[in-house]
Design a protein around this motif. Structure first.
Motif, PDB file in Angstrom:
ATOM      1  N   GLY A 645       0.833  -1.187   0.000  1.00 23.73           N
ATOM      2  CA  GLY A 645       0.000   0.000   0.000  1.00 23.73           C
ATOM      3  C   GLY A 645       0.871   1.241   0.000  1.00 23.73           C
ATOM      4  N   VAL A 646       0.228   2.412   0.042  1.00 26.45           N
ATOM      5  CA  VAL A 646       0.941   3.687   0.028  1.00 26.45           C
ATOM      6  C   VAL A 646       0.354   4.586   1.108  1.00 26.45           C
ATOM      7  CG1 VAL A 646       1.654   5.680  -1.337  1.00 26.45           C
ATOM      8  CG2 VAL A 646       1.326   3.473  -2.452  1.00 26.45           C
ATOM      9  N   LEU A 647       1.252   5.161   1.903  1.00 28.07           N
ATOM     10  CA  LEU A 647       0.876   6.154   2.896  1.00 28.07           C
ATOM     11  C   LEU A 647       1.075   7.534   2.283  1.00 28.07           C
ATOM     12  CD1 LEU A 647       0.292   7.265   5.802  1.00 28.07           C
ATOM     13  CD2 LEU A 647       2.742   6.952   6.270  1.00 28.07           C
ATOM     14  N   GLY A 648       0.043   8.353   2.308  1.00 23.70           N
ATOM     15  CA  GLY A 648       0.127   9.692   1.743  1.00 23.70           C
ATOM     16  C   GLY A 648      -0.137  10.758   2.774  1.00 23.70           C
ATOM     17  N   LEU A 649       0.658  11.861   2.719  1.00 22.30           N
ATOM     18  CA  LEU A 649       0.499  13.003   3.606  1.00 22.30           C
ATOM     19  C   LEU A 649       0.409  14.273   2.764  1.00 22.30           C
ATOM     20  CD1 LEU A 649       2.017  10.762   5.375  1.00 22.30           C
ATOM     21  CD2 LEU A 649       2.793  12.659   6.788  1.00 22.30           C
ATOM     22  N   ARG A 650      -0.481  15.168   3.133  1.00 23.19           N
ATOM     23  CA  ARG A 650      -0.613  16.422   2.402  1.00 23.19           C
ATOM     24  C   ARG A 650      -0.680  17.574   3.408  1.00 23.19           C
ATOM     25  NH1 ARG A 650      -2.298  17.673  -2.609  1.00 23.19           N
ATOM     26  NH2 ARG A 650      -3.393  15.701  -2.956  1.00 23.19           N
ATOM     27  N   ARG A 651       0.062  18.659   3.070  1.00 26.12           N
ATOM     28  CA  ARG A 651      -0.002  19.883   3.855  1.00 26.12           C
ATOM     29  C   ARG A 651      -0.728  20.955   3.067  1.00 26.12           C
ATOM     30  NH1 ARG A 651       6.012  20.166   6.745  1.00 26.12           N
ATOM     31  NH2 ARG A 651       5.488  18.727   8.458  1.00 26.12           N
ATOM     32  N   ALA A 652      -1.233  21.944   3.814  1.00 27.13           N
ATOM     33  CA  ALA A 652      -1.998  23.007   3.171  1.00 27.13           C
ATOM     34  C   ALA A 652      -1.093  23.827   2.262  1.00 27.13           C
ATOM     35  CB  ALA A 652      -2.640  23.898   4.234  1.00 27.13           C
ATOM     36  N   ALA A 653      -1.697  24.408   1.245  1.00 30.14           N
ATOM     37  CA  ALA A 653      -0.949  25.244   0.307  1.00 30.14           C
ATOM     38  C   ALA A 653      -0.345  26.437   1.040  1.00 30.14           C
ATOM     39  CB  ALA A 653      -1.873  25.718  -0.809  1.00 30.14           C
ATOM     40  N   GLY A 654       0.878  26.788   0.672  1.00 25.36           N
ATOM     41  CA  GLY A 654       1.558  27.930   1.273  1.00 25.36           C
ATOM     42  C   GLY A 654       2.390  27.593   2.486  1.00 25.36           C
ATOM     43  N   THR A 655       2.274  26.380   3.005  1.00 20.89           N
ATOM     44  CA  THR A 655       3.090  25.982   4.156  1.00 20.89           C
ATOM     45  C   THR A 655       4.386  25.356   3.670  1.00 20.89           C
ATOM     46  OG1 THR A 655       1.958  23.852   4.242  1.00 20.89           O
ATOM     47  CG2 THR A 655       1.065  25.619   5.607  1.00 20.89           C
ATOM     48  N   ASN A 656       5.311  25.180   4.609  1.00 21.46           N
ATOM     49  CA  ASN A 656       6.595  24.599   4.257  1.00 21.46           C
ATOM     50  C   ASN A 656       6.424  23.155   3.818  1.00 21.46           C
ATOM     51  OD1 ASN A 656       7.919  26.963   4.973  1.00 21.46           O
ATOM     52  ND2 ASN A 656       8.205  26.295   7.094  1.00 21.46           N
ATOM     53  N   GLY A 657       7.309  22.724   2.929  1.00 18.53           N
ATOM     54  CA  GLY A 657       7.322  21.329   2.531  1.00 18.53           C
ATOM     55  C   GLY A 657       7.866  20.450   3.637  1.00 18.53           C
ATOM     56  N   PHE A 658       7.924  19.158   3.365  1.00 20.09           N
ATOM     57  CA  PHE A 658       8.424  18.204   4.358  1.00 20.09           C
ATOM     58  C   PHE A 658       9.946  18.239   4.370  1.00 20.09           C
ATOM     59  CE2 PHE A 658       4.216  16.709   3.205  1.00 20.09           C
ATOM     60  CZ  PHE A 658       3.655  16.432   4.443  1.00 20.09           C
ATOM     61  N   SER A 659      10.533  18.531   5.557  1.00 22.34           N
ATOM     62  CA  SER A 659      11.989  18.584   5.673  1.00 22.34           C
ATOM     63  C   SER A 659      12.575  17.181   5.605  1.00 22.34           C
ATOM     64  CB  SER A 659      12.389  19.248   6.987  1.00 22.34           C
ATOM     65  OG  SER A 659      12.011  18.448   8.092  1.00 22.34           O
ATOM     66  N   ALA A 660      13.904  17.137   5.490  1.00 21.48           N
ATOM     67  CA  ALA A 660      14.580  15.841   5.421  1.00 21.48           C
ATOM     68  C   ALA A 660      14.337  15.039   6.697  1.00 21.48           C
ATOM     69  CB  ALA A 660      16.076  16.049   5.189  1.00 21.48           C
ATOM     70  N   ASP A 661      14.369  15.721   7.861  1.00 18.44           N
ATOM     71  CA  ASP A 661      14.118  15.019   9.118  1.00 18.44           C
ATOM     72  C   ASP A 661      12.697  14.470   9.160  1.00 18.44           C
ATOM     73  OD1 ASP A 661      16.647  15.429  10.117  1.00 18.44           O
ATOM     74  OD2 ASP A 661      16.119  17.305  11.139  1.00 18.44           O
ATOM     75  N   GLU A 662      11.740  15.243   8.672  1.00 21.79           N
ATOM     76  CA  GLU A 662      10.354  14.784   8.676  1.00 21.79           C
ATOM     77  C   GLU A 662      10.164  13.612   7.718  1.00 21.79           C
ATOM     78  OE1 GLU A 662       7.960  18.888   9.798  1.00 21.79           O
ATOM     79  OE2 GLU A 662       8.581  18.529   7.729  1.00 21.79           O
ATOM     80  N   ARG A 663      10.793  13.685   6.558  1.00 20.27           N
ATOM     81  CA  ARG A 663      10.678  12.567   5.607  1.00 20.27           C
ATOM     82  C   ARG A 663      11.264  11.294   6.199  1.00 20.27           C
ATOM     83  NH1 ARG A 663      12.328  16.715   1.956  1.00 20.27           N
ATOM     84  NH2 ARG A 663      14.436  15.843   1.837  1.00 20.27           N
ATOM     85  N   SER A 664      12.406  11.447   6.906  1.00 15.53           N
ATOM     86  CA  SER A 664      13.017  10.278   7.528  1.00 15.53           C
ATOM     87  C   SER A 664      12.121   9.706   8.617  1.00 15.53           C
ATOM     88  CB  SER A 664      14.381  10.666   8.115  1.00 15.53           C
ATOM     89  OG  SER A 664      14.944   9.614   8.845  1.00 15.53           O
ATOM     90  N   LEU A 665      11.512  10.589   9.424  1.00 14.96           N
ATOM     91  CA  LEU A 665      10.636  10.125  10.500  1.00 14.96           C
ATOM     92  C   LEU A 665       9.421   9.394   9.937  1.00 14.96           C
ATOM     93  CD1 LEU A 665       9.864  10.063  13.488  1.00 14.96           C
ATOM     94  CD2 LEU A 665       8.792  12.309  13.177  1.00 14.96           C
TER      95      LEU A 665
END
Length: 924
Positions: A645-665
């Motif tokens: 399967g695939v886990l998907g995460l979305r943030r609201a427009a205009g906010t920061n993207g996912f940092s390297a630390d967040e992607r790793s977590l």
């Protein structure tokens, strides 16, 4: 102490002639008259003063009947004696002589230093004794004893002394009130010339000395000398405590090292004051050794001030003017003395006012340095508690703006991408702060250049600003001067400090050193904050992963696991999270979501999700999807090497993207979720297999027996547990009785179900052979032992005789059966339970004990396993009490099962449960 009786003849002494510098002359002591007291004190023991006072008072009482002369003589004697004991050298001799209407008091000591009568002052603590002597005596003076010491004498008129002792002229010597060229006690007398074979003396002149300041400073020192002398004398005599070694050395230096020059300077100052001179010139003749003594004396006075500041002395600390004055005159004296000893011309001595101006300049410079040092120390102390860049910025900018006189300042640090973050600003308007936050690393602006180049930028004028950085015209039009300093640690630039000035600012060396030191402290604080943030992030990450692991593995259920997964991430890390499981045919179905509708994350429509599903690796995109829908992170769930399967995460427009630390977590959480998903699927397969096997081994239907009704339940454990080994059986026997069996194989899964099936088969075989219930359990115990299984098994067997209305019960570690009487009363059968199956019977037992109870028509029997009455929150005793209460008054086997299950066996329990109820019809 030696007391010679009155009338003793003194040794002949020579008195000092009119020239005060000539120490050779006639006998200073009275050569006629009656010696009334001759008291010798070999040691400087001040405890002798009270005795001397009593002796003089008693002696004078024999000479005159008047009370006033007796008191005056005692006071004069005490003052002269005390002065000698405190300030001169032993031995000290007190003589009292009556001659021709006068009473003469003489005090001789071994010190050549003459006492000085000071001018009257309310601040002086010393010299008051001579003022008292001067007021009471008709004449007083100082004479040399011809042996290196002196005699201080005073004469008092006695009106009623016998004529035989009147009319003698006063002894020779220098009289305190003789006219000469001023009062003799305060005349400026040159120091002695070098004695034969003594050290050479050199002339030293200090011109234009302020007289009053000199006297005030000397008076303050005299107060200190008096306190030190009393302390040393008290310690020596035992009247006071021992003086500590450092203070004892200090006392010695202050009272002895510079005493000769100090007394002469004081004498000349008093002479100048007596003559009404506002300023005077000090002329001294000193040996070279006095230079070292003067410096040691000066250091000792500074050390004494430290004791005074610490409230260790009665004398107050030297006023600043005294401190400056003594440093001026002693340093000038030492410089002249050493130059003269080398045969060099005397150095130019600055006036005290010139010295004071130079000192003020040094003090002002030192104060500026101290203020900046204090600010840096305050910054250092405050930064020690700063753990975040925002706290660092607040501390540094507040102190830096004040110390540099800036109109504003800010701290800028690089962040992900090419932009600069602004953790803090002071004195800048919000518009400027917003523009600084939009500044890029490659901008042609001072802070960006300082970060890129690692060099400070100093702009002292508008022309220099506009020439080097034209962009400042629009960014900060009101600023005139500006500086930006890089914040570097170990060669790595962590950011920049930026200060603005709305006036022309020249950055001198001190300013630059201060700003650079402030930047260095800021860089260290930022690095410490970064390391602490990394540590906090690491701890938070570990804590989060521990919590995630616990929640994802808490239930071996696929749906629950995926719901926990999206619940962990939204809203903690993202606004929206969803999991899509891939179907065998190539599609994807939504399995769990959190934070809103997840349709936009469907792999069929969201390219990022599709890439992760096909590629099997995480994919991140900023503002992915149509219309800039926001940053998306897609992470595959890999099970046994395949993408499940695939886990998907979305943030609201205009906010920061996912940092390297967040992607790793998120990837770590997804890996744990994939493992939990694999376990859940494996468990479900095993559970289904075991459940199918168990149900196939349990009775599919109950036998039809006239007058007997059966009810049964099997409740498997909740989704988080495997199937257990609970079982039950009913077997009609040839003699019309019924064999009822229930058992519980401790364990889970297929193995427990298989063991249960074997035991059920053995129980049926042995019961069919018409063995008693106890022997059947004995055979089951042997069977369990032969199976060599580690599971502990309990079982209970009852043989019901419907005709006789009896029930024979035997138990192998199982819970007692429950019987409901025809009247509706519920009670447990008091059965003697043997050990569980597989433990082995002891003492050669062939069977388990049996208990026989009445079972009349209308009675109901309930056999059950421990899953009904015991769980993690409820002990077995409470469960059995609740079961008995629920069974009271039931009308049949089916109703008993329903009540028991409803009251004690909630859905999703941790253990499986089996119930077998049998009722005997009343009309049988």
């Amino acid at each position: 102490m030696t007391d010679r009786t009155a009338g003793a003849q003194p040794d002949p002494r020579q008195a000092l002639s009119g020239d005060a510098g000539d120490r050779v002359g006639p006998d200073p002591r009275a050569t006629s008259g009656e010696v009334l007291v001759d008291l010798c004190l070999p040691d400087a023991d001040v405890r002798a003063v009270p005795r001397a006072r009593r002796l003089v008072t008693a002696t004078v009482a024999g000479v005159t009947s008047r009370r006033e002369p007796r008191a005056d003589a005692a006071v004069v004697a005490v003052e002269l004696l005390t002065n000698a004991l405190l300030h001169a050298a032993p031995p000290v001799t007190l003589r009292l002589v009556a001659d021709r209407g006068r009473l003469r008091v003489e005090v001789a000591d071994a010190s050549p230093v003459e006492p000085v009568r000071p001018r009257a002052s309310s601040e002086a603590l010393t010299g008051r004794g001579l003022l008292v002597v001067d007021a009471l005596a008709a004449r007083w003076g100082i004479s040399s004893d011809g042996a290196g010491g002196k005699v201080v004498w005073a004469e008092l008129d006695l009106a009623d002394v016998a004529p035989a002792v009147r009319g003698a002229p006063p002894a020779a010597g220098r009289v305190a009130d003789e006219p000469a060229d001023g009062p003799a006690a305060v005349r400026a007398l040159p120091l002695r010339a070098a004695a034969a074979g003594g050290p050479a003396r050199y002339p030293v002149t200090l011109p234009d000395v302020p007289t009053d300041l000199l006297l005030d400073a000397k008076s303050h020192v005299d107060n200190l000398v008096r306190e030190f002398t009393l302390a040393a004398g008290g310690a020596a005599s035992g009247e006071s405590g021992t003086v500590a070694a450092p203070l004892a050395r200090l006392i010695s230096v202050v009272t002895t090292r510079f005493a000769e020059a100090r007394q002469e300077i004081r004498r000349q100052a008093l002479a100048a004051a007596s003559a009404g001179a506002a300023r005077t010139s000090l002329r001294l003749a000193l040996p070279l050794s006095m230079a070292d003594a003067a410096e040691e004396y000066l250091d000792a006075l500074d050390a004494a001030d430290q004791y005074a500041r610490a409230a260790r002395l009665l004398t107050l600390e030297s006023p600043p003017r005294h401190w400056a004055f003594r440093h001026w005159y002693i340093s000038s004296l030492v410089a002249q003395l050493r130059a003269a000893s080398r045969g060099e011309p005397a150095p130019v001595t600055p006036t005290f006012e010139e010295h004071l101006l130079g000192t003020l300049e040094e003090v002002a410079e030192a104060r500026r340095a101290a203020e900046r040092g204090a600010r840096l120390q305050a910054v250092t102390a405050a930064l020690a508690a700063a753990t975040r860049p925002e706290q660092v910025a607040q501390v540094v900018l507040t102190e830096g703006v004040t110390a540099l006189g800036a109109s504003g300042g800010s701290l800028l640090v690089p962040r992900d991408g090419d932009l600069l973050a602004v953790p803090g600003a002071v004195g800048y308007p919000d518009e400027l702060v917003a523009q600084l936050r939009a500044e890029r690393r490659d901008a042609d602006l001072p802070a960006a250049e300082a970060i890129r180049e690692g060099r400070a930028v100093w702009l002292e004028s508008v022309q220099e600003r506009h020439g080097r950085f034209p962009g400042l015209r629009l960014l900060e039009p009101r600023a005139v001067s500006l500086c930006a300093l890089p914040l570097a640690v170990g060669g790595q630039v962590l950011g920049a400090l930026r200060f603005s000035f709305d006036y022309p600012r020249l950055f001198g060396l001190e300013d630059r050193e201060f700003a650079e030191t402030l930047a260095a402290q800021t860089a260290l604080a930022l690095e410490r904050a970064r390391l602490m943030a990394a540590e906090r992030l690491a701890r938070a990450r570990v804590t989060f992963l521990e919590e995630a692991t616990g929640r994802l593995t808490a239930r071996l259920d696929e749906g629950a696991t995926l719901r926990e997964l999206v619940g962990l991430l939204a809203p903690a890390l993202t606004e929206q999270a969803a999991v899509y499981l891939l179907e065998p045919g190539g599609g994807a179905r939504l399995a769990a979501q959190a934070g809103g509708e997840a349709g936009g994350l469907d792999p069929a429509r969201e390219a990022t999700m599709g890439l992760a599903a096909r590629g099997g690796r995480p994919v991140a995109a900023a503002d992915a999807g149509s219309g800039g829908a926001g940053a998306v992170l897609a992470v595959p769930l890999r099970v046994h090497g395949e993408t499940a399967g695939v886990l998907g995460l979305r943030r609201a427009a205009g906010t920061n993207g996912f940092s390297a630390d967040e992607r790793s977590l998120v990837s770590d959480v997804a890996d744990r979720a994939a493992v939990a998903l694999a376990h859940a699927r494996t468990y479900q397969r095993e559970r289904q297999t075991a459940l199918t096997l168990q149900r196939s081994l349990l009775p599919q239907r109950m036998p039809a027996v006239r007058g007997v009704t059966f009810a049964w339940r099997y409740l498997p454990a909740g989704a988080g547990a495997l199937v257990g080994g609970d079982w039950y059986d009913v077997l009609p026997l040839d003699d019309g009785t019924l064999a009822l069996v229930i058992g519980d194989v401790m364990g889970r899964g297929i193995q427990a179900a298989a063991t249960m099936g074997q035991l059920r088969a053995s129980a049926r075989a042995n019961a069919a052979a018409r063995l008693p219930a106890g022997m059947v359990l004995g055979q089951l115990d042997a069977a369990v032992s032969r199976l060599e299984q580690e599971q502990i098994t309990t079982a209970a067997m009852a043989v019901l005789d419907p005709v006789a209305g009896t029930l024979r019960v035997s138990s192998a570690g199982h819970l007692p059966p429950l019987v409901v009487s025809p009247a509706g009363e519920a009670r447990f059968v008091d059965v003697e339970a043997g050990p569980p199956l597989g433990v082995g019977l002891s003492d050669g037992w062939a069977s388990y004990p049996e208990t026989t109870v009445a079972f009349p028509p209308g009675s109901i029997l309930l056999l059950y396993t421990d899953g009904l009455v015991e769980d993690r929150e409820r002990p077995v005793e409470e469960g059995m009490t609740a079961l008995r209460a629920a069974a009271a008054g039931v009308g049949g086997a089916e109703q008993l099962c329903e009540r028991a299950v409803s009251a004690l066996a909630p859905a999703g329990g941790n253990d499986d449960t089996a119930l077998l109820a049998v009722s005997l019809s009343p009309g049988r």
